[in-house]
Enzyme design. Sequence first.
Site, PDB file in Angstrom:
ATOM      1  N   GLU A 472       3.193  -7.866   5.880  1.00  0.00           N
ATOM      2  CA  GLU A 472       4.524  -7.434   5.422  1.00  0.00           C
ATOM      3  C   GLU A 472       5.661  -7.631   6.440  1.00  0.00           C
ATOM      4  O   GLU A 472       6.584  -6.808   6.497  1.00  0.00           O
ATOM      5  CB  GLU A 472       4.494  -5.953   4.972  1.00  0.00           C
ATOM      6  CG  GLU A 472       3.444  -5.666   3.913  1.00  0.00           C
ATOM      7  CD  GLU A 472       3.370  -4.192   3.503  1.00  0.00           C
ATOM      8  OE1 GLU A 472       4.365  -3.468   3.625  1.00  0.00           O
ATOM      9  OE2 GLU A 472       2.287  -3.780   3.036  1.00  0.00           O
ATOM     10  N   TRP A 549      11.993   6.704  -4.082  1.00  0.00           N
ATOM     11  CA  TRP A 549      12.712   6.385  -2.859  1.00  0.00           C
ATOM     12  C   TRP A 549      14.022   5.671  -3.125  1.00  0.00           C
ATOM     13  O   TRP A 549      14.606   5.047  -2.241  1.00  0.00           O
ATOM     14  CB  TRP A 549      11.798   5.595  -1.905  1.00  0.00           C
ATOM     15  CG  TRP A 549      10.641   6.435  -1.446  1.00  0.00           C
ATOM     16  CD1 TRP A 549      10.446   7.766  -1.698  1.00  0.00           C
ATOM     17  CD2 TRP A 549       9.510   6.016  -0.675  1.00  0.00           C
ATOM     18  NE1 TRP A 549       9.267   8.195  -1.137  1.00  0.00           N
ATOM     19  CE2 TRP A 549       8.668   7.152  -0.501  1.00  0.00           C
ATOM     20  CE3 TRP A 549       9.123   4.792  -0.111  1.00  0.00           C
ATOM     21  CZ2 TRP A 549       7.467   7.089   0.204  1.00  0.00           C
ATOM     22  CZ3 TRP A 549       7.923   4.737   0.595  1.00  0.00           C
ATOM     23  CH2 TRP A 549       7.118   5.873   0.753  1.00  0.00           C
ATOM     24  N   HIS A 629      -2.538   2.911  -2.979  1.00  0.00           N
ATOM     25  CA  HIS A 629      -2.550   3.637  -1.706  1.00  0.00           C
ATOM     26  C   HIS A 629      -1.613   4.834  -1.806  1.00  0.00           C
ATOM     27  O   HIS A 629      -0.538   4.729  -2.382  1.00  0.00           O
ATOM     28  CB  HIS A 629      -2.098   2.724  -0.561  1.00  0.00           C
ATOM     29  CG  HIS A 629      -1.757   3.488   0.679  1.00  0.00           C
ATOM     30  ND1 HIS A 629      -2.727   4.083   1.457  1.00  0.00           N
ATOM     31  CD2 HIS A 629      -0.564   3.803   1.245  1.00  0.00           C
ATOM     32  CE1 HIS A 629      -2.127   4.726   2.457  1.00  0.00           C
ATOM     33  NE2 HIS A 629      -0.820   4.574   2.351  1.00  0.00           N
ATOM     34  N   CYS A 631      -0.208   8.554   0.415  1.00  0.00           N
ATOM     35  CA  CYS A 631      -0.210   9.231   1.715  1.00  0.00           C
ATOM     36  C   CYS A 631       0.806  10.350   1.767  1.00  0.00           C
ATOM     37  O   CYS A 631       1.499  10.609   0.785  1.00  0.00           O
ATOM     38  CB  CYS A 631       0.061   8.234   2.833  1.00  0.00           C
ATOM     39  SG  CYS A 631       1.558   7.279   2.613  1.00  0.00           S
ATOM     40  N   HIS A 682      -0.279   8.301  12.423  1.00  0.00           N
ATOM     41  CA  HIS A 682       0.961   8.950  12.864  1.00  0.00           C
ATOM     42  C   HIS A 682       0.843   9.527  14.258  1.00  0.00           C
ATOM     43  O   HIS A 682       1.801  10.029  14.816  1.00  0.00           O
ATOM     44  CB  HIS A 682       1.369  10.044  11.875  1.00  0.00           C
ATOM     45  CG  HIS A 682       1.767   9.463  10.561  1.00  0.00           C
ATOM     46  ND1 HIS A 682       0.965   9.519   9.456  1.00  0.00           N
ATOM     47  CD2 HIS A 682       2.863   8.759  10.194  1.00  0.00           C
ATOM     48  CE1 HIS A 682       1.560   8.884   8.454  1.00  0.00           C
ATOM     49  NE2 HIS A 682       2.710   8.414   8.884  1.00  0.00           N
TER      50      HIS A 682
HETATM   51  N1  GLN Z   1       1.711  -1.128   2.180  1.00  0.00           N
HETATM   52  C1  GLN Z   1       2.576  -0.234   2.871  1.00  0.00           C
HETATM   53  C2  GLN Z   1       2.423  -0.426   4.375  1.00  0.00           C
HETATM   54  O1  GLN Z   1       1.369  -0.665   4.822  1.00  0.00           O
HETATM   55  C3  GLN Z   1       2.293   1.197   2.525  1.00  0.00           C
HETATM   56  C4  GLN Z   1       3.197   2.139   3.275  1.00  0.00           C
HETATM   57  C5  GLN Z   1       3.132   3.570   2.834  1.00  0.00           C
HETATM   58  O2  GLN Z   1       2.161   4.036   2.319  1.00  0.00           O
HETATM   59  N2  GLN Z   1       4.139   4.336   3.050  1.00  0.00           N
HETATM   60  O3  GLN Z   1       3.350  -0.289   5.129  1.00  0.00           O
HETATM   61 ZN    ZN Z   2       0.716   5.283   3.419  1.00  0.00          ZN
END
Ligand code: GLN
Ligand code: ZN
Length: 746
Positions: A472, A549, A629, A631, A682
């Site tokens: 990315e 967001w 994903h 989080c 983190h």
């Molecule tokens: N694919 C995104 C990354 O790796 C996912 C980021 C996230 O979960 N906030 O940055």
């Molecule tokens: Zn994440």
Amino acid sequence: MTSNFSSTVAGLPRIGAKRELKFALEGFWNGTTDGRALAQTARQLVNSASDALTDLDSVPFAGRSYYDAMLDTAAFLGVLPARFDSIPDHANDGLPLWIDRYFAAARGTAEQPAQAMTKWFDTNYHYLVPELAADTRFVLDASALIEDLHCQQVRGVNARPVLIGPLTFLSLSRTTDGSDPLDHLSELFEVYGRLLQSLDSEWVQIDEPALVTDLSAELLAQVRAGYQKLAAREGIFVNTYFGSGDQALETLAGIGLGAIGVDLVTHGITALEAWKGEELLVAGIVDGRNVWRTDLCAAFASLKRLAARGPIAVSTSCSLLHVPYSLDAEPNIDTEVRDWLAFGAEKIREVALLAQALAGNIDTAAFDAASTALASRRTSARTAASTQELPGRARGSFATRVALQEEALQLPALPTTTIGSFPQTPAIRSARARLRSGALTQAEYEEAMRGEIDLVIKKQEELGLDVLVHGEPERNDMVQYFAELLDGFLVTANGWVQSYGSRCVRPPVLFGNVSRPAPMTVSWFEYAQSLTKKHVKGMLTGPVTILAWSFVRDDQPLAATADEVALALRAEIADLIAAGAQIIQVDEPAIRELLPLREADKPAYLKWSVDSFRLATAGAPDEVQIHTHMCYSEFNEVISSVIALDADVTTIEAARSDMQVLSALKSSGFELGVGPGVWDIHSPRVPALSEVSGLLDAALQSVSPRQLWVNPDCGLKTRGWPEVEAALKVLVAAAEKARAELGAAI
Ligand code: GLN
Ligand code: ZN
């Protein structure tokens, strides 16, 4: 006697219109500037925040905040985690003596993890979660706040300190011993009683957004009793937001408070009869967390109805923390859409116009301009309702998909992967800056990004990861990147909003109908896949996260907007598959964060959010593996939705919460693939092999080896390469060790 005020805002952003606090913090942390400079910047920001409110007659004031208001509260209540007690007081240079412990609690140290961080109610702001225990004792030290308050008073500002209330502070805390944080409620009310006596302002605002959530009658009675005592001090203003003010009025009216604040944007109030006009009603009628211009005529009519029942003040529905500072910083916004918008400064002006109107002084030109802008928004072709027919939202059964995918993908047991991003190095950021300034052509920029992809593919192959990502590098932000490429969005140049600490985001504005003029990610995927025989994941951001967001249009249901985004993603997925992608990840880190605060509102949200994800992904044939994903959140509450997304594999943040999410998955009979994060990205620590192995063993207690994936908690864009390489080495080694131990069992 305190005198009522007539106009205010619920709170103000702290980061600075030009992100001054961010840069001051970063300079302080990396040692390029000293504490004096940081303290000075923070003080200037407080001053300029007050100065922006000269048209209003009461000014909210939170003191100098260096990271987060919940953390500030924990600091002055003397409840920063004990594991940082050994960090000495900071030398006296204008910063509070506890500042080094405060930053350690916020950011972690090489030895100790940071406090947990999570979303502030249903917003995209993150607060630090206080850590309490049954034996926690509060040791009040509000000297920094008192000193700052005096500075404002000397400047002639009618400053109104803003505190986070006892109920909200405790509701958002965790305990380390399983006790209930709310056991401290009556004790904390006593501490606040002392705190209030030490603040010599006319008004003090106490924020209790927790009062808009579902609370038991018993707890509400305790809250009422607590505030009844606090009301001994004159000028107490309890503010609520993010939901209906009914419960606050029913609980708090008639006990001698000076003012009660309600959010009239998120929810109207129906319990108005509870308010007998004894308190000032602070009417949050200007939307504090979205960017649409207020319908001044309609707002004025509502305010007049309220004013007929008792004294009112005009305010924003919540703190302006959640919106950019001013449209003045945006020279390039599409002129049609610009007229529909109001950022912080424009909202302050709207509050002032409404308060003036209530005082009998209507600015007809301003009211007419607002009406014209609203009419233009309603009738624009860009907001016309879509009549498109929607395709299906279901794939084949999971059993069928698993068989086809195992055949197609040929992955080892316990496959290793990462979440998508690799470090956004200074070289990447500088290439982007040079593209913006014209120093790089688009072709040169793309060449540079391909160079980054070469590098991350090579590194991942060396590390021995099984499923690769392109890293990315081309994405400044996982939502903004797509907003820039989709129709129906605009992005701002300087519309920064604090996300947490020194981190800011520029949420795009989703103003109208969404569509995809051209493929958005395909060429990057194709390039990355051309470099390796391993599978590279196609990488997209899901519809719910894109909405969460962004500032989203409020003129049609969110569900309809989410489906429009989903259709654009569905087309992108089809193009990725045509280009050879066999695994596609659709990130939904924000699915938990939009969850409504009240039980009654949750089912409808969970339905449309899941539906939109499925609309985006259901076009993929069964042999294509869909990942998602998530989080930053506690997922237990949305676990049935995580399952209903029907993603073949879900990677999920878990290391910080000791894999708690897994027991929830186990008890729900989850049978899809899952990658609970085994490295808390983190924290700046590289985990030891034994730690990661321990987490994998724990995971295998809850899910079968056939389900388990091995991955970090989240993307790696904020980390540095040395720690990323070291940690991924450990992660791959732990997966190999686990495979060897499982042996024939897999
Ligand atoms: N694919 C995104 C990354 O790796 C996912 C980021 C996230 O979960 N906030 O940055
Ligand atoms: Zn994440």
